[in-house]
Design an enzyme around this catalytic site. Structure first.
Site, PDB file in Angstrom:
ATOM      1  N   PRO A 150      -8.894  13.716  -4.168  1.00 47.17           N
ATOM      2  CG  PRO A 150      -7.242  13.267  -5.763  1.00 47.17           C
ATOM      3  CD  PRO A 150      -8.667  12.982  -5.407  1.00 47.17           C
ATOM      4  CD  GLU A 198      -7.565  10.005 -15.000  1.00 49.60           C
ATOM      5  OE1 GLU A 198      -7.229  11.151 -14.682  1.00 49.60           O
ATOM      6  OE2 GLU A 198      -6.885   8.992 -14.733  1.00 49.60           O
ATOM      7  NE  ARG A 249      -9.473   4.975  16.886  1.00 44.31           N
ATOM      8  CZ  ARG A 249      -9.020   5.810  17.813  1.00 44.31           C
ATOM      9  NH1 ARG A 249      -9.268   7.108  17.694  1.00 44.31           N
ATOM     10  NH2 ARG A 249      -8.338   5.376  18.837  1.00 44.31           N
ATOM     11  CG  ASP A 273      -6.983   8.503  20.199  1.00 45.97           C
ATOM     12  OD1 ASP A 273      -6.442   7.582  20.815  1.00 45.97           O
ATOM     13  OD2 ASP A 273      -7.972   8.354  19.461  1.00 45.97           O
TER      14      ASP A 273
HETATM   15  N1  ADE Z   1      -8.849   9.396  -4.405  1.00 45.90           N
HETATM   16  C1  ADE Z   1      -7.664   9.459  -4.991  1.00 45.90           C
HETATM   17  N2  ADE Z   1      -6.758  10.048  -4.216  1.00 45.90           N
HETATM   18  C2  ADE Z   1      -7.407  10.385  -3.069  1.00 45.90           C
HETATM   19  C3  ADE Z   1      -7.015  11.038  -1.875  1.00 45.90           C
HETATM   20  N3  ADE Z   1      -5.788  11.480  -1.668  1.00 45.90           N
HETATM   21  N4  ADE Z   1      -7.955  11.211  -0.923  1.00 45.90           N
HETATM   22  C4  ADE Z   1      -9.218  10.801  -1.119  1.00 45.90           C
HETATM   23  N5  ADE Z   1      -9.638  10.175  -2.225  1.00 45.90           N
HETATM   24  C5  ADE Z   1      -8.741   9.976  -3.197  1.00 45.90           C
END
Ligand code: ADE
Length: 241
Positions: free
Chosen positions: A84, A111, A149, A164
């Site tokens: 994230p 984690e 793709r 697209d």
């Molecule tokens: N792992 C956990 N959350 C994630 C996300 N939002 N994007 C990529 N990998 C992740």
């Protein structure tokens, strides 16, 4: 293009890789996918891939050695870690990745992974959006799907991605198929006209209008042609009436 996926859960990928366009791309050798089970690179008899975080805290951390061993066992190319905290995936990034010969995706879990993997071996962290998944597997599939793709020859006809949403910086125009009339909901006349120039103009207007209404931020990033400027002006004037 070759894609390696380092994961603790290779079986999560079987449905994804065994169907539709991805399956065809693999069968026609346009892409090769190699799933690597991180656990196969553990050395102890319990096959321990994760451990408690130094300093305490919740959750477990993927260990450095099995991941680096796994990376060293393959021709890894461009290494991505799904997290994230990464750069948010968008169509430009997918296009950039689709031009690589080899990419390797490390699907994080628990984690996270030991930071020494990121420091020593990761070229780019990628997030698929501002929310937290339980693991990187789904994120890896999203990345792979959007990249594959765009690999030459994967979609039969180049047009299928040229039109697209996002490809040209605008949202896609609406599509219709048979029947022409469903409970008095009719297909726009122009699409039945056979007049290609009118259809092109109608679609362009729809794309611009949708982008303006749903994602105006995209219009700030994209340079419009003279024709597009005029259409946008027209749409704005229409709003004032
Ligand atoms: N792992 C956990 N959350 C994630 C996300 N939002 N994007 C990529 N990998 C992740």
């Amino acid at each position: 293009m070759k894609i390696n996926i380092l994961t603790l859960f290779p079986e999560m990928f079987s449905g994804f890789l065994g169907n539709s366009i991805i399956k065809r791309a693999i069968e026609s050798l346009k892409i090769e996918i190699n799933t690597v089970n991180i656990r196969d690179y553990t050395k102890d008899k319990h096959k321990t891939a994760d451990d408690y975080p130094y300093g305490g805290g919740a959750g477990m951390v993927l260990k450095v050695e099995p991941i680096l061993e796994a990376l060293n066992s393959i021709d890894k190319g461009f290494v991505i870690y799904t997290s994230p905290q990464g750069k948010t995936l968008n169509q430009n990034l997918s296009k950039y990745l689709s031009e690589k010969e080899i990419i390797t995706i490390i699907a994080g879990h628990y984690e996270g992974i030991d930071e020494r993997v990121v420091e020593s071996s990761v070229d780019m962290e990628i997030s698929i959006g501002d929310y937290v998944l339980t693991g990187g597997e789904l994120a890896s599939m999203v990345i792979i799907d959007s990249v594959v793709r765009l690999v030459n020859g994967v979609l039969g006809n180049k047009d299928s991605y040229i039109d697209d949403s996002f490809y040209n910086g605008l949202l896609d125009y609406p599509q219709y198929t048979r029947p022409e009339n469903h409970n008095e909901m009719k297909v726009p006349e122009v699409l039945l006209s056979g007049n290609h120039e009118n259809i092109r103009k109608w679609r362009l207007r729809q794309s611009i209008e949708r982008t303006y209404k749903k994602r105006p931020d995209l219009l700030l990033e994209r340079k419009l042609s003279k024709e597009e400027e005029k259409i946008l002006d027209d749409i704005k004037k229409g709003e004032l009436k």
